[in-house]
Design an enzyme around this catalytic site. Structure first.
Site, PDB file in Angstrom:
ATOM      1  N   ARG A  85     -24.590 -55.530 -50.416  1.00 58.22           N
ATOM      2  CA  ARG A  85     -23.621 -55.823 -49.361  1.00 58.22           C
ATOM      3  C   ARG A  85     -23.255 -54.582 -48.560  1.00 58.22           C
ATOM      4  NH1 ARG A  85     -23.273 -58.833 -45.805  1.00 58.22           N
ATOM      5  NH2 ARG A  85     -23.945 -60.379 -47.341  1.00 58.22           N
TER       6      ARG A  85
ATOM      7  N   LYS B 116      -6.646 -37.198 -19.318  1.00 58.26           N
ATOM      8  CA  LYS B 116      -6.469 -38.556 -18.840  1.00 58.26           C
ATOM      9  C   LYS B 116      -5.119 -38.711 -18.149  1.00 58.26           C
ATOM     10  CE  LYS B 116      -8.196 -41.828 -21.478  1.00 58.26           C
ATOM     11  NZ  LYS B 116      -9.428 -42.203 -20.761  1.00 58.26           N
TER      12      LYS B 116
ATOM     13  N   GLU C 252      -9.726 -37.247 -15.463  1.00 61.85           N
ATOM     14  CA  GLU C 252      -9.653 -38.631 -14.984  1.00 61.85           C
ATOM     15  C   GLU C 252      -8.868 -38.663 -13.674  1.00 61.85           C
ATOM     16  OE1 GLU C 252      -8.753 -42.095 -17.746  1.00 61.85           O
ATOM     17  OE2 GLU C 252      -6.885 -41.968 -16.599  1.00 61.85           O
TER      18      GLU C 252
ATOM     19  N   ASP D 127     -11.542 -43.620 -12.633  1.00 61.46           N
ATOM     20  CA  ASP D 127     -10.946 -44.645 -13.485  1.00 61.46           C
ATOM     21  C   ASP D 127     -10.542 -45.869 -12.676  1.00 61.46           C
ATOM     22  OD1 ASP D 127      -9.844 -45.693 -15.929  1.00 61.46           O
ATOM     23  OD2 ASP D 127      -7.863 -45.220 -15.124  1.00 61.46           O
TER      24      ASP D 127
ATOM     25  N   LYS E 186     -13.682 -45.871 -28.689  1.00 60.17           N
ATOM     26  CA  LYS E 186     -13.265 -47.199 -29.151  1.00 60.17           C
ATOM     27  C   LYS E 186     -14.233 -47.661 -30.239  1.00 60.17           C
ATOM     28  CE  LYS E 186     -11.217 -48.400 -24.696  1.00 60.17           C
ATOM     29  NZ  LYS E 186     -11.287 -49.290 -23.508  1.00 60.17           N
TER      30      LYS E 186
END
Length: 286
Positions: free
Chosen positions: A101, A168, A201, A223, A136
């Site tokens: 597994r 950012k 950004e 962005d 992410k």
């Protein structure tokens, strides 16, 4: 081949997988299989896609028992079809069953990421634009997710917060503006003796112009720009520093953004909106 710097993360993840799955013993196998009995299993592909995780699978088996013999029949990056056989593994049956597994969970996810990435990469065929992953990723599995992106033909963005600066919107707002954020960043890197890329950004064409007035920025991230704004931004930036598009970009409009002339498009969906590839480990009875 697994990058040397990734090995500690891979080994730590494998150790965690073993602890959480086996605990104080695989009682299903231990109660029904003689301890020293040996045999074989084979990995069967049940769904079309891109295979990934072969090296990791071998490492899982050999972490549990170094005497296991792992015979690859395919390699990472192969496009596979139902019925294909990826590898044969031989050893103590207890080891093979304990690994089953863990190996499937890792390879099914990595193959899913590689398959998803290949779809995006194929959509950009003939263009210079590269598809990038993001942060992410599944917590604790980032190295495997990013390895799978590379196997699928994509490129890795930064591994984490340590190997590239991305200023950012929140960094910029807290710092008091783009110029302040960039200048403080350059001073910080100089003080720390670090040479890592700086990306900024931007949210408007005015922001683009401000970044271009500064020195030391390596890449601009557009962005959530519209296609028309992206074209205007590329006209301002092209040939000066790298350009990345991000936000609101899907498989349907991916090529449209690439045709604007950007160098990179970052896509979170490569790693956080994937479907695992269907694989199966089966006993070989001779």
């Amino acid at each position: 081949m697994i990058k040397q710097e990734y090995i500690p993360f891979v080994d730590a993840l494998i150790d965690l997988c073993i602890r959480e799955d086996i605990g104080d013993g695989d009682h299903s196998s231990l109660s029904s299989i003689p301890l020293e009995e040996t045999g074989k299993m084979r990995l069967l592909v049940k769904q079309a896609g891109v295979l990934a995780g072969m090296e990791i699978a071998e490492r899982v088996f050999k972490t549990l028992d170094a005497a296991v013999v792992f015979t690859p029949l395919l390699s990472d990056g192969c496009r596979v079809q139902p019925g294909d056989m990826a590898f044969i593994v031989e050893g103590r049956l207890i080891t093979l069953l304990q690994s089953e597994r863990i190996v499937l969970n890792i390879m099914q996810r990595m193959s899913g990421v590689a398959t998803q990435t290949s779809v995006y990469v194929d959509r950009l065929q003939g263009l210079k634009t590269k598809v990038l992953d993001t942060r992410k990723t599944t917590p604790g599995m980032r190295v495997l997710d990013k390895m799978a992106v590379k196997i699928g033909g994509g490129e890795n963005h930064r591994m984490g917060l340590f190997d590239m600066v991305i200023l950012k919107d929140n960094h910029i707002d807290f710092a008091g503006g783009i110029t302040q954020a960039v200048e403080q960043c350059k001073r910080y890197l100089q003080q720390k003796g670090k040479k890592i890329p700086i990306e900024v950004e931007v949210r408007s064409l005015k922001d683009v112009e401000e970044v271009l007035s500064l020195e030391g920025v390596d890449r601009i991230m557009l962005d959530n720009f519209s296609l028309s704004s992206t074209k205007e931004a590329v006209a301002l930036i092209a040939g000066r520093i790298e350009i990345e598009s991000s936000g609101g970009i899907t498989l349907d409009n991916l090529r449209d953004y690439a045709e604007c002339g950007v160098d990179y498009i970052s896509v979170g969906a490569l790693t956080h909106q994937i479907k695992s590839l269907d694989l199966s480990l089966k006993a070989v009875i001779e």
